[in-house]
Design an enzyme around this catalytic site. Structure first.
Site, PDB file in Angstrom:
ATOM      1  N   TYR A 230      41.785 -16.873 -30.689  1.00 46.58           N
ATOM      2  CA  TYR A 230      40.791 -16.393 -29.726  1.00 46.58           C
ATOM      3  C   TYR A 230      41.315 -16.325 -28.301  1.00 46.58           C
ATOM      4  CZ  TYR A 230      37.228 -15.714 -33.131  1.00 46.58           C
ATOM      5  OH  TYR A 230      36.516 -15.212 -34.190  1.00 46.58           O
ATOM      6  N   MET A 241      32.100 -19.525 -31.889  1.00 48.55           N
ATOM      7  CA  MET A 241      31.539 -20.382 -32.942  1.00 48.55           C
ATOM      8  C   MET A 241      30.507 -19.599 -33.759  1.00 48.55           C
ATOM      9  SD  MET A 241      29.355 -23.000 -30.549  1.00 48.55           S
ATOM     10  CE  MET A 241      28.193 -22.375 -29.314  1.00 48.55           C
ATOM     11  N   HIS A 242      30.933 -18.481 -34.317  1.00 50.61           N
ATOM     12  CA  HIS A 242      30.049 -17.531 -34.996  1.00 50.61           C
ATOM     13  C   HIS A 242      28.933 -18.198 -35.802  1.00 50.61           C
ATOM     14  CE1 HIS A 242      33.051 -14.366 -34.232  1.00 50.61           C
ATOM     15  NE2 HIS A 242      33.965 -15.185 -34.715  1.00 50.61           N
ATOM     16  N   ASP A 243      29.312 -19.003 -36.792  1.00 46.90           N
ATOM     17  CA  ASP A 243      28.344 -19.514 -37.760  1.00 46.90           C
ATOM     18  C   ASP A 243      27.342 -20.470 -37.135  1.00 46.90           C
ATOM     19  OD1 ASP A 243      29.654 -18.027 -39.661  1.00 46.90           O
ATOM     20  OD2 ASP A 243      30.872 -19.692 -40.385  1.00 46.90           O
TER      21      ASP A 243
END
Length: 315
Positions: A230, A241-243
């Site tokens: 990233y 922190m997508h999820d």
């Protein structure tokens, strides 16, 4: 207890943040965790999920293993390289061994039993490929009424990450994703890359997490490979922190602002395989796909503080 929740996951650094967010939230009744292939193979995602729950002092939460491959095309999927070879930047072995045995039942069977036993509707948060969820809805239509909503991390309105137009979780099994999106009797919220990238956290946020205690320190230790990736994507020292963004919405409905659009998935074998087709026309004369909620915005500082406070403070 507050939200009754099942997480379907392929840990994964951002999955680790998401699992800890749910496991350490006092207003969440985390009924179970199911695993799927994805960022790393199924055996590794399953071991990671069990050890992450042990890290969070949640051996009460059952874990069952699910699909090890996509519904149709085994050879088209490739594991992500973003999370390191073990899914956690080489630090999975530092986690405590799980004391609770893996469930004898498979992921779909565990979800069915948890849904049927619940006295109120349950939110399902799929934060990996949607293979298990597609199998659940196809094989057990009777449990659909027990699902409050599906809050999935996946898709992209503009730019993809696995391909120019496809996000990883959808691209890993677009046939499954298309089936889940099309289920018009189950409410669905899609949390796409477009928003999760805007919710990125920087090195200052990560330092606060690391200083918060053993769990925060462990979560931060999983990020080196993720940070290296990233750093190139974001142009600064931080991670996406997508999820955890999707699980935040599952826990606190409305923390993300959604708009309703018809959505379909390209499950063809060409260069746009896995593309989420979000029909944003004001007057779609021929709507493309089923109307679902798509997360488009949030108060960024509120979201970041919500996640940090839960991860740092625990239950």
């Amino acid at each position: 207890m507050g939200t009754k929740l099942i997480i379907d996951t392929d840990p994964g650094v951002d999955d680790a943040f998401a699992i800890a967010l749910a496991a350490r939230s006092a207003d969440v009744d985390l009924l179970g965790v199911t695993t799927v292939f994805g960022n790393v193979p199924l055996a590794t995602t399953t071991a990671n999920a069990r050890r992450l729950l042990q890290m969070c002092d949640r051996p009460d939460v059952p874990v069952a293993a699910g699909a090890s491959r996509p519904l149709l095309y085994r050879d088209l999927h490739r594991s992500s390289t973003v999370h390191g070879s073990d899914g956690l930047s080489g630090h999975a072995a530092s986690l405590p061994d799980a004391t609770r045995p893996l469930e004898d039942s498979d992921a779909v069977s565990l979800m069915v039993s948890l849904l049927e036993a619940s006295d109120e509707p349950v939110t399902i948060a799929p934060i990996g490929p949607l293979t298990n969820i597609a199998a659940l809805l196809a094989a057990h239509p009777g449990v659909r009424s027990k699902i409050a909503r599906i809050v999935l991390m996946g898709g992209a309105i503009a730019l993809g990450n696995s391909t120019a137009v496809s996000e990883f979780n959808i691209w890993a099994d677009p046939d499954a994703a298309r089936r889940v999106i099309a289920e018009d009797d189950v409410p669905c919220v899609m949390v796409p890359l477009d928003l999760t990238h805007r919710c990125a956290v920087d090195s200052t946020w990560l330092a606060k997490l690391a200083a918060s205690g053993p769990v925060g320190q462990a979560l931060n230790s999983f990020t080196p490979d993720y940070l290296a990736h990233y750093r190139q994507v974001l142009g600064y020292e931080g991670i996406v922190m997508h999820d955890a963004v999707a699980v935040a919405e599952a826990i606190r409905p409305g923390i993300l602002r959604t708009e309703t659009y018809p959505v379909d998935i390209d499950a063809g074998l060409g260069p746009t395989r896995g593309m989420t087709i979000v029909d944003r026309r004001a007057v779609p004369n021929r709507p493309t796909g089923r109307p679902i909620e798509v997360a488009v915005d949030t108060e960024l500082d509120v979201l970041r503080e919500f996640v940090l406070s839960r991860l740092a403070g625990g239950r």
